[in-house]
Design a protein around this motif. Structure first.
Motif, PDB file in Angstrom:
ATOM      1  N   LEU A 146      -6.370  -3.019   8.568  1.00 17.99           N
ATOM      2  CA  LEU A 146      -6.882  -2.277   7.423  1.00 17.99           C
ATOM      3  C   LEU A 146      -7.564  -1.010   7.923  1.00 17.99           C
ATOM      4  N   THR A 147      -7.189   0.128   7.349  1.00 15.82           N
ATOM      5  CA  THR A 147      -7.763   1.405   7.776  1.00 15.82           C
ATOM      6  C   THR A 147      -8.364   2.144   6.597  1.00 15.82           C
ATOM      7  N   GLU A 148      -9.325   2.973   6.919  1.00 16.01           N
ATOM      8  CA  GLU A 148      -9.813   3.969   5.960  1.00 16.01           C
ATOM      9  C   GLU A 148      -9.094   5.260   6.311  1.00 16.01           C
ATOM     10  N   THR A 149      -8.146   5.656   5.473  1.00 13.88           N
ATOM     11  CA  THR A 149      -7.266   6.787   5.773  1.00 13.88           C
ATOM     12  C   THR A 149      -7.636   7.988   4.912  1.00 13.88           C
ATOM     13  N   ARG A 150      -7.847   9.113   5.604  1.00  8.69           N
ATOM     14  CA  ARG A 150      -8.120  10.388   4.924  1.00  8.69           C
ATOM     15  C   ARG A 150      -6.979  11.347   5.224  1.00  8.69           C
ATOM     16  N   VAL A 151      -6.577  12.117   4.216  1.00  6.55           N
ATOM     17  CA  VAL A 151      -5.401  12.990   4.349  1.00  6.55           C
ATOM     18  C   VAL A 151      -5.753  14.395   3.878  1.00  6.55           C
ATOM     19  N   LYS A 152      -5.200  15.384   4.597  1.00  9.05           N
ATOM     20  CA  LYS A 152      -5.368  16.783   4.214  1.00  9.05           C
ATOM     21  C   LYS A 152      -4.005  17.462   4.203  1.00  9.05           C
ATOM     22  N   LEU A 153      -3.696  18.141   3.088  1.00 11.79           N
ATOM     23  CA  LEU A 153      -2.441  18.877   2.990  1.00 11.79           C
ATOM     24  C   LEU A 153      -2.610  20.226   3.686  1.00 11.79           C
ATOM     25  N   VAL A 154      -1.729  20.541   4.618  1.00 13.99           N
ATOM     26  CA  VAL A 154      -1.793  21.800   5.367  1.00 13.99           C
ATOM     27  C   VAL A 154      -0.832  22.800   4.734  1.00 13.99           C
ATOM     28  N   LYS A 155      -1.382  23.929   4.257  1.00 17.30           N
ATOM     29  CA  LYS A 155      -0.566  24.939   3.581  1.00 17.30           C
ATOM     30  C   LYS A 155      -0.752  26.297   4.234  1.00 17.30           C
ATOM     31  N   ASN A 156       0.243  27.199   4.025  1.00 16.19           N
ATOM     32  CA  ASN A 156       0.128  28.561   4.545  1.00 16.19           C
ATOM     33  C   ASN A 156      -0.554  29.445   3.519  1.00 16.19           C
ATOM     34  N   ASP A 177       0.808  -1.228   0.000  1.00 15.17           N
ATOM     35  CA  ASP A 177       0.000   0.000   0.000  1.00 15.17           C
ATOM     36  C   ASP A 177       0.840   1.277   0.000  1.00 15.17           C
ATOM     37  N   LYS A 178       2.155   1.155  -0.119  1.00 13.94           N
ATOM     38  CA  LYS A 178       3.005   2.357  -0.058  1.00 13.94           C
ATOM     39  C   LYS A 178       2.757   3.294  -1.237  1.00 13.94           C
ATOM     40  N   LYS A 179       2.475   2.739  -2.409  1.00 15.60           N
ATOM     41  CA  LYS A 179       2.187   3.590  -3.568  1.00 15.60           C
ATOM     42  C   LYS A 179       0.886   4.358  -3.352  1.00 15.60           C
ATOM     43  N   LEU A 180      -0.127   3.687  -2.811  1.00 13.32           N
ATOM     44  CA  LEU A 180      -1.389   4.362  -2.495  1.00 13.32           C
ATOM     45  C   LEU A 180      -1.160   5.469  -1.472  1.00 13.32           C
ATOM     46  N   MET A 181      -0.343   5.155  -0.444  1.00 17.51           N
ATOM     47  CA  MET A 181      -0.060   6.139   0.604  1.00 17.51           C
ATOM     48  C   MET A 181       0.677   7.340   0.023  1.00 17.51           C
ATOM     49  N   GLU A 182       1.568   7.093  -0.922  1.00 22.72           N
ATOM     50  CA  GLU A 182       2.285   8.194  -1.566  1.00 22.72           C
ATOM     51  C   GLU A 182       1.324   9.094  -2.339  1.00 22.72           C
ATOM     52  N   ASP A 183       0.344   8.484  -3.003  1.00 22.42           N
ATOM     53  CA  ASP A 183      -0.673   9.277  -3.715  1.00 22.42           C
ATOM     54  C   ASP A 183      -1.483  10.120  -2.739  1.00 22.42           C
ATOM     55  N   LEU A 184      -1.762   9.554  -1.559  1.00 20.61           N
ATOM     56  CA  LEU A 184      -2.477  10.312  -0.533  1.00 20.61           C
ATOM     57  C   LEU A 184      -1.639  11.498  -0.056  1.00 20.61           C
ATOM     58  N   MET A 185      -0.368  11.246   0.249  1.00 18.61           N
ATOM     59  CA  MET A 185       0.496  12.268   0.839  1.00 18.61           C
ATOM     60  C   MET A 185       0.822  13.387  -0.145  1.00 18.61           C
ATOM     61  N   THR A 186       0.725  13.091  -1.445  1.00 14.29           N
ATOM     62  CA  THR A 186       1.001  14.120  -2.455  1.00 14.29           C
ATOM     63  C   THR A 186      -0.270  14.803  -2.951  1.00 14.29           C
ATOM     64  N   GLY A 187      -1.419  14.425  -2.398  1.00  8.31           N
ATOM     65  CA  GLY A 187      -2.664  15.114  -2.743  1.00  8.31           C
ATOM     66  C   GLY A 187      -3.339  14.606  -4.002  1.00  8.31           C
ATOM     67  N   LYS A 188      -2.855  13.485  -4.577  1.00  7.73           N
ATOM     68  CA  LYS A 188      -3.504  12.963  -5.780  1.00  7.73           C
ATOM     69  C   LYS A 188      -4.879  12.397  -5.455  1.00  7.73           C
ATOM     70  N   ILE A 189      -4.996  11.796  -4.277  1.00  7.59           N
ATOM     71  CA  ILE A 189      -6.281  11.327  -3.765  1.00  7.59           C
ATOM     72  C   ILE A 189      -6.373  11.759  -2.308  1.00  7.59           C
ATOM     73  N   ASN A 190      -7.557  11.803  -1.750  1.00 11.56           N
ATOM     74  CA  ASN A 190      -7.683  12.236  -0.348  1.00 11.56           C
ATOM     75  C   ASN A 190      -8.218  11.152   0.585  1.00 11.56           C
ATOM     76  N   MET A 191      -8.553   9.973   0.041  1.00  9.28           N
ATOM     77  CA  MET A 191      -9.040   8.893   0.891  1.00  9.28           C
ATOM     78  C   MET A 191      -8.768   7.559   0.228  1.00  9.28           C
ATOM     79  N   SER A 192      -8.333   6.593   1.031  1.00  2.54           N
ATOM     80  CA  SER A 192      -8.092   5.258   0.492  1.00  2.54           C
ATOM     81  C   SER A 192      -8.028   4.264   1.640  1.00  2.54           C
ATOM     82  N   GLU A 193      -8.162   2.987   1.317  1.00  2.00           N
ATOM     83  CA  GLU A 193      -7.971   1.927   2.309  1.00  2.00           C
ATOM     84  C   GLU A 193      -6.488   1.595   2.357  1.00  2.00           C
ATOM     85  N   ILE A 194      -5.884   1.771   3.534  1.00  2.96           N
ATOM     86  CA  ILE A 194      -4.436   1.586   3.720  1.00  2.96           C
ATOM     87  C   ILE A 194      -4.197   0.579   4.839  1.00  2.96           C
TER      88      ILE A 194
END
Length: 630
Positions: free
Chosen positions: A230-240, A202-219
């Protein structure tokens, strides 16, 4: 010796005069003789001159002294005027200038002092304000600390894993749920890459999450012991404000149990469909051989088996090939198989399902080579039992052991055996099928202990209502089946909604209203009677047309559905729920009367009233017996 300047000056002048006198005295002695009078006169004159000159010379100094004293006392306007000599006149002038300058400096210093006093007062006021502000800031700080404590408590007690990384993916914060779900303390994870705790797949999926390509996936996260959750992981990029990435915030919810339950439900549904398909085949008016082939073909498709065979024990005790289905059905197969003594005991005596090594499968070289190409590893042999006697085997070639399908195969094998040996046992097959449905209905009710036994009570209430209304036996039988299955669609509804202790939101209620339609989707492929499926799908319709899912009214609602509606509502009112106690039967009957002609069909309500008035214990006995059984 001399205490004043004037005395000292007088001494000097007097000394000079005495010196002159002495000179004169010597002169007198030598030249004139003994002229004492003259000498005394000269002496007196010298004293007079010395006194006069000393006074004259000390006058400016006295004036200066007086002026200094007055200035010292603050009389800066006091001036002196000494003109005895040019030097003293110049000194007076300079002294007056100095006095004027001192006055100016004094005034300026006084003014500055007043300014300093004013500023000091202002500083005092500012200090008081600062002190008040500090107290206020201290209070705000305390409040912030309390808020932070409450926030941290909230974060640490939330059910999900909350984490934050910097833009390099280093963990900067993670709540205490890391210990529960991953067996790691937060301090152990902080400073490390988040990817260290992600499953490799799942590292490729996690990389897509961390780079903002997707915002939710099962990781899948890795635990300390190497296992995963197994988790349902949601990610938000924090910007200034300048759109510069500061970090990544993530929320991971453990859905392992949910997915396992979902898989189990899907598996049960698949088994029901498979059983339903087999049941359909058994009820068709076909030749035994055609029935067996159709069953083998179904099993081959369901289990993705390249070869499924059904063999029966012939008179010589060998397993004779009856049918073959699947991708390899046209390959050359042995017509008869002889079992070893051990295999014979397992299959035909102990009647155990046996898993054999595919390499030991009795076949020619071409078939064995093909099995190897398809990575077939096992042969599952299921004994076909009829009247407690093994009459044959159901054989499935697979790439795995199919542990989850053992019970399905056993059930299908039983059905096949019965179909082969005795078509008259159709009713038994049907009862077995209903028990399987009961088990699935029980699985739905097991989600909430308050609904345990609900489907069976509704089935029995519906049956006695049908009997009271004079319906024929086949219709009463449909009512029993429909009662058991009326809530089967709740398999597709979230447990959180079904077991929520309180009022549902509109969105949640809308999801609940989908369960009749889900029931149809589950039951239609099984081949149940259309009347049963229609009754289940429409049992939430109201007599006044305000029900769901179609808004039917009056006689447009099937009678089975109308009876189920009353039976379902009656049991719901008299049963305990997590948010309330069940009401007494008298009150429930009054509720039926209250909504007769609006929510409920008047004929059905009248039938319930008749039963209740005539034989109340019959209804009470149904509830009591099921409660005891559960």
């Amino acid at each position: 010796m001399f205490k004043s300047y004037r005395s000292r000056l007088f001494a000097i002048i007097f000394g000079v005069s005495v010196f002159v006198y002495l000179l004169s005295f010597v002169h007198i002695i030598k030249g004139i003789g003994n002229n004492i009078f003259t000498s005394i006169l000269i002496l007196l004159i010298s004293v007079f001159i010395a006194m006069r000159e000393s006074k004259y010379m000390s006058y400016p100094l006295e004036k200066l002294n007086e002026c200094v004293k007055r200035i010292t006392n603050g009389e800066y306007d006091y001036n002196i005027d000494i003109d005895v000599t040019e030097e003293f006149a110049e000194l007076s002038k300079n002294f007056n200038k100095m006095s004027s300058k001192l006055k100016s400096n004094y005034e300026e210093l006084k003014k500055e002092s007043q300014e300093l006093i004013k500023k000091n007062n202002e500083l005092q006021d500012l200090y008081m304000e600062l002190e008040a502000s500090y107290e206020q800031m201290e209070a705000v700080t305390n409040e912030l600390e309390a808020s932070e404590s409450r926030y941290r408590t909230l974060v640490d007690n939330m059910s999900d894993i909350l984490w934050f990384t910097d833009k390099e993916y280093n963990v900067e914060f993670i709540n205490n749920r890391s210990l529960k779900f991953l067996d790691y303390l937060p301090d152990e994870m902080i400073g490390k890459k988040i990817f260290e705790y992600i499953d490799d797949d799942d590292k490729k999926l996690m990389e897509d999450l961390m780079t903002g390509k997707i915002n939710m996936s099962e990781i899948k996260f890795k635990k300390r012991d190497g296992s995963t959750i197994l988790t349902e992981t949601r990610v938000k990029l924090v910007k200034n404000s300048e759109d510069e990435l500061l970090g990544i915030q993530g929320l991971s919810r453990d859905i392992t149990d949910y997915c396992n339950a979902k898989k189990e439900i899907l598996e049960r549904n698949r088994q029901i469909l498979a059983i339903g398909n087999v049941t359909q085949l058994l009820t068709k008016n076909l030749e035994p051989h055609d029935i067996l082939y159709s069953i083998a073909e179904k099993i081959s498709t369901i289990l993705s088996s390249p070869l499924c065979t059904i063999r029966t024990v012939n008179e010589s005790g060998k397993l004779e090939l009856m049918v073959a289905a699947g991708e390899l059905k046209d390959m050359p197969l042995l017509k008869e198989l002889s079992l070893t003594s051990d295999e014979n005991v397992k299959l035909l005596v102990s009647k155990e399902i046996t898993i054999l090594d595919a390499n030991k499968f009795p076949a020619d070289y071409v078939l064995l080579k093909r099995l190897k190409q398809l990575n077939v590893k096992n042969i599952i042999s299921v004994p076909l039992i009829s009247k407690d006697k093994a009459v044959g085997t159901l054989n499935i070639l697979t790439t795995s052991r199919l542990a989850n399908d053992i019970s399905l195969l056993r059930s299908v094998a039983d059905s096949v055996s019965i179909a082969i040996e005795n078509a008259n046992l159709y009713d038994n097959l049907r009862n077995w099928y209903l028990r399987a449905i009961d088990a699935l209905a029980y699985a739905v009710e097991a989600k909430d202990r308050y609904t345990k036994g609900h489907s069976l009570r509704v089935s029995k209430y519906a049956a006695i209502i049908g009997e009271s209304m004079g319906l024929p036996k086949d219709e009463i039988e449909k009512l029993k089946i429909a009662g058991i299955l009326h809530d089967i669609g709740k398999i597709g509804i979230s447990d959180k909604i079904l077991t929520k202790p309180g009022k549902l939101t509109k969105e949640e209620y809308d999801k609940i209203k989908q369960h009749p339609s889900i029931s149809r989707k589950i039951l239609e492929p099984i081949g149940l009677s259309k009347d049963i499926i229609d009754g289940i799908e429409k049992h939430h319709e109201r007599y006044d047309g305000k029900g769901y899912p179609f808004g039917l009214d009056d006689d447009n609602i099937p009678l089975i559905a109308a009876i189920l509606c009353v039976a379902d509502s009656f049991d719901a009112m008299t049963s305990d729920r997590s948010y309330r106690k069940g009401m007494p039967f008298d009150e429930a009957v009054n509720e039926l009367l209250k909504y007769k002609g609006t929510q409920f069909n008047p004929r059905v309500v009248d039938s319930v009233i008749s039963i209740y008035m005539r034989d109340r214990k019959k209804i009470e006995r149904i509830k009591r017996e099921i409660e005891i059984a559960n």
